[in-house]
Design a protein around this motif. Structure first.
Motif, PDB file in Angstrom:
ATOM      1  N   ASP A  92       0.860  -1.182   0.000  1.00 12.85           N
ATOM      2  CA  ASP A  92       0.000   0.000   0.000  1.00 12.85           C
ATOM      3  C   ASP A  92       0.901   1.238   0.000  1.00 12.85           C
ATOM      4  O   ASP A  92       1.558   1.529   1.003  1.00 12.85           O
ATOM      5  N   LEU A  93       0.934   1.959  -1.108  1.00 11.90           N
ATOM      6  CA  LEU A  93       1.817   3.122  -1.215  1.00 11.90           C
ATOM      7  C   LEU A  93       1.427   4.243  -0.262  1.00 11.90           C
ATOM      8  O   LEU A  93       2.210   5.173  -0.052  1.00 11.90           O
ATOM      9  N   ASN A  94       0.252   4.164   0.330  1.00 13.47           N
ATOM     10  CA  ASN A  94      -0.188   5.177   1.291  1.00 13.47           C
ATOM     11  C   ASN A  94       0.143   4.796   2.730  1.00 13.47           C
ATOM     12  O   ASN A  94      -0.129   5.563   3.654  1.00 13.47           O
ATOM     13  N   ASP A  95       0.730   3.615   2.906  1.00 15.94           N
ATOM     14  CA  ASP A  95       1.095   3.132   4.245  1.00 15.94           C
ATOM     15  C   ASP A  95       2.567   3.443   4.492  1.00 15.94           C
ATOM     16  O   ASP A  95       3.455   2.695   4.065  1.00 15.94           O
ATOM     17  N   GLU A  96       2.839   4.539   5.178  1.00  9.98           N
ATOM     18  CA  GLU A  96       4.216   4.997   5.383  1.00  9.98           C
ATOM     19  C   GLU A  96       5.087   3.963   6.075  1.00  9.98           C
ATOM     20  O   GLU A  96       6.232   3.736   5.674  1.00  9.98           O
ATOM     21  N   GLN A  97       4.581   3.330   7.116  1.00 10.94           N
ATOM     22  CA  GLN A  97       5.392   2.376   7.867  1.00 10.94           C
ATOM     23  C   GLN A  97       5.699   1.124   7.052  1.00 10.94           C
ATOM     24  O   GLN A  97       6.795   0.563   7.150  1.00 10.94           O
ATOM     25  N   GLN A  98       4.753   0.692   6.244  1.00  6.10           N
ATOM     26  CA  GLN A  98       4.984  -0.470   5.387  1.00  6.10           C
ATOM     27  C   GLN A  98       6.071  -0.171   4.359  1.00  6.10           C
ATOM     28  O   GLN A  98       6.952  -1.004   4.111  1.00  6.10           O
ATOM     29  N   ILE A  99       6.029   1.026   3.788  1.00  2.00           N
ATOM     30  CA  ILE A  99       7.039   1.412   2.794  1.00  2.00           C
ATOM     31  C   ILE A  99       8.401   1.599   3.468  1.00  2.00           C
ATOM     32  O   ILE A  99       9.439   1.237   2.911  1.00  2.00           O
ATOM     33  N   ALA A 100       8.410   2.134   4.691  1.00  2.00           N
ATOM     34  CA  ALA A 100       9.667   2.318   5.428  1.00  2.00           C
ATOM     35  C   ALA A 100      10.310   0.974   5.739  1.00  2.00           C
ATOM     36  O   ALA A 100      11.541   0.839   5.722  1.00  2.00           O
ATOM     37  N   GLN A 101       9.497  -0.029   6.017  1.00  2.00           N
ATOM     38  CA  GLN A 101      10.017  -1.370   6.287  1.00  2.00           C
ATOM     39  C   GLN A 101      10.691  -1.933   5.046  1.00  2.00           C
ATOM     40  O   GLN A 101      11.764  -2.549   5.122  1.00  2.00           O
ATOM     41  N   ILE A 102      10.094  -1.687   3.887  1.00  2.00           N
ATOM     42  CA  ILE A 102      10.700  -2.122   2.627  1.00  2.00           C
ATOM     43  C   ILE A 102      12.042  -1.421   2.427  1.00  2.00           C
ATOM     44  O   ILE A 102      13.034  -2.030   2.030  1.00  2.00           O
TER      45      ILE A 102
ATOM     46  N   SER B  77      14.074  -0.233   4.686  1.00  2.00           N
ATOM     47  CA  SER B  77      15.094  -0.646   5.659  1.00  2.00           C
ATOM     48  C   SER B  77      15.663  -2.027   5.367  1.00  2.00           C
ATOM     49  O   SER B  77      16.732  -2.379   5.865  1.00  2.00           O
ATOM     50  N   THR B  78      14.961  -2.810   4.560  1.00  2.00           N
ATOM     51  CA  THR B  78      15.417  -4.178   4.274  1.00  2.00           C
ATOM     52  C   THR B  78      15.735  -4.378   2.789  1.00  2.00           C
ATOM     53  O   THR B  78      15.817  -5.500   2.315  1.00  2.00           O
ATOM     54  N   LEU B  79      15.920  -3.279   2.082  1.00  2.00           N
ATOM     55  CA  LEU B  79      16.141  -3.328   0.640  1.00  2.00           C
ATOM     56  C   LEU B  79      17.395  -4.139   0.308  1.00  2.00           C
ATOM     57  O   LEU B  79      18.478  -3.853   0.794  1.00  2.00           O
TER      58      LEU B  79
ATOM     59  N   VAL C  43      10.537   6.844   5.633  1.00  2.00           N
ATOM     60  CA  VAL C  43      11.301   6.292   4.519  1.00  2.00           C
ATOM     61  C   VAL C  43      12.636   7.020   4.388  1.00  2.00           C
ATOM     62  O   VAL C  43      13.688   6.398   4.202  1.00  2.00           O
ATOM     63  N   ARG C  44      12.609   8.324   4.509  1.00  2.00           N
ATOM     64  CA  ARG C  44      13.844   9.102   4.406  1.00  2.00           C
ATOM     65  C   ARG C  44      14.801   8.730   5.540  1.00  2.00           C
ATOM     66  O   ARG C  44      16.009   8.623   5.339  1.00  2.00           O
ATOM     67  N   SER C  45      14.248   8.517   6.732  1.00  2.00           N
ATOM     68  CA  SER C  45      15.075   8.128   7.871  1.00  2.00           C
ATOM     69  C   SER C  45      15.707   6.762   7.638  1.00  2.00           C
ATOM     70  O   SER C  45      16.887   6.545   7.945  1.00  2.00           O
ATOM     71  N   ALA C  46      14.942   5.838   7.055  1.00  2.00           N
ATOM     72  CA  ALA C  46      15.442   4.487   6.811  1.00  2.00           C
ATOM     73  C   ALA C  46      16.599   4.484   5.823  1.00  2.00           C
ATOM     74  O   ALA C  46      17.502   3.641   5.900  1.00  2.00           O
ATOM     75  N   LEU C  47      16.609   5.434   4.889  1.00  2.00           N
ATOM     76  CA  LEU C  47      17.649   5.472   3.859  1.00  2.00           C
ATOM     77  C   LEU C  47      18.810   6.416   4.187  1.00  2.00           C
ATOM     78  O   LEU C  47      19.835   6.391   3.491  1.00  2.00           O
ATOM     79  N   LEU C  48      18.669   7.230   5.226  1.00  2.00           N
ATOM     80  CA  LEU C  48      19.683   8.254   5.523  1.00  2.00           C
ATOM     81  C   LEU C  48      21.069   7.674   5.761  1.00  2.00           C
ATOM     82  O   LEU C  48      22.040   8.060   5.101  1.00  2.00           O
ATOM     83  N   GLU C  49      21.196   6.758   6.707  1.00  2.00           N
ATOM     84  CA  GLU C  49      22.511   6.200   7.021  1.00  2.00           C
ATOM     85  C   GLU C  49      23.065   5.380   5.871  1.00  2.00           C
ATOM     86  O   GLU C  49      24.270   5.355   5.640  1.00  2.00           O
TER      87      GLU C  49
END
Length: 225
Positions: free
Chosen positions: A54-64, A66-68, A110-116
């Protein structure tokens, strides 16, 4: 600054301004590593689309995010991008993926997950970092910062020519509309909005050739041809 620290040069700006091509040219000229941060967001978007998230689910996208499972393979022919072992270099450049990437890039989680992950690209001898917030958020202490821009019409024309060359059917009016909408989203998001860093050199490429912009960039970073 310690000589053992990598040099970081950031190139920010809106979609279609020429950042990708010029960043690759600078990386090849300097021998520095290259970070295409936009590719990371496109990869998250593609992974989300492929998994019917669900592209509107921020936490679901952030999980993706963080585990990319992503690998950048760089050789003399350019850069190949692998997602879960599959070559997605071309797939992430689709217009639909780009629009989704712009949407999810507005999510703070999502931005936080990709920052580091982005900061880890800064290794010796140096890094050319291409994106929207490289100089403002990801590498605020970069030694040189460039903000590359161009009119929406000029950027649409460039994208039009790219798509036509690939044999794709495209409407110029729709391209201009999409670019302006993406600019609006990128400039008005609450986290890391698209804007020049206060110490960035702004280059408007609207009426310039790639080679002219490249020469100007070399002057900014203190390099010669």
């Amino acid at each position: 600054m310690s000589a053992s620290l990598p040099v970081v040069i950031t190139i920010d700006g809106p979609s279609g301004a020429g950042k990708g091509t010029l960043s690759q040219m600078l990386a090849a000229h300097t021998g520095y590593h290259l970070l295409d941060s936009g590719a990371l967001y496109r990869l998250v978007a593609l992974a989300a689309l492929n998994s019917d998230a669900d592209l509107n689910d921020e936490q679901q996208i952030a999980q993706i995010a963080s585990t990319l499972d992503v690998v950048f393979q760089v050789d003399s022919h350019g850069t190949r991008i692998l997602l879960a072992g599959l070559d997605v270099t071309a797939a992430i450049r689709q217009e639909s993926v780009g629009m989704c990437a712009s949407q999810i890039a507005a999510y703070p989680a999502v931005r936080s997950a990709l920052l580091e992950r982005q900061r880890e690209f800064a290794t010796l001898p140096g890094l050319i970092a291409d994106g929207r917030d490289m100089g403002t958020t990801v590498f605020p202490k970069a030694q040189a910062k460039i903000f590359l821009t161009a009119s929406a019409e000029a950027r649409a024309e460039r994208r039009y020519q790219q798509l036509i060359a690939k044999g794709e059917s495209v409407d110029m009016g729709s391209l201009i509309k999409d670019i302006k909408e993406r600019d609006e989203r990128d400039s008005n998001r609450t986290v890391s909005p698209l804007r020049p860093a206060v110490d960035a050199v702004v280059i408007d490429s609207t009426s310039m050739t790639i080679d002219q912009v490249f020469v100007k960039m070399l002057a900014v970073i203190g390099r010669d041809l």
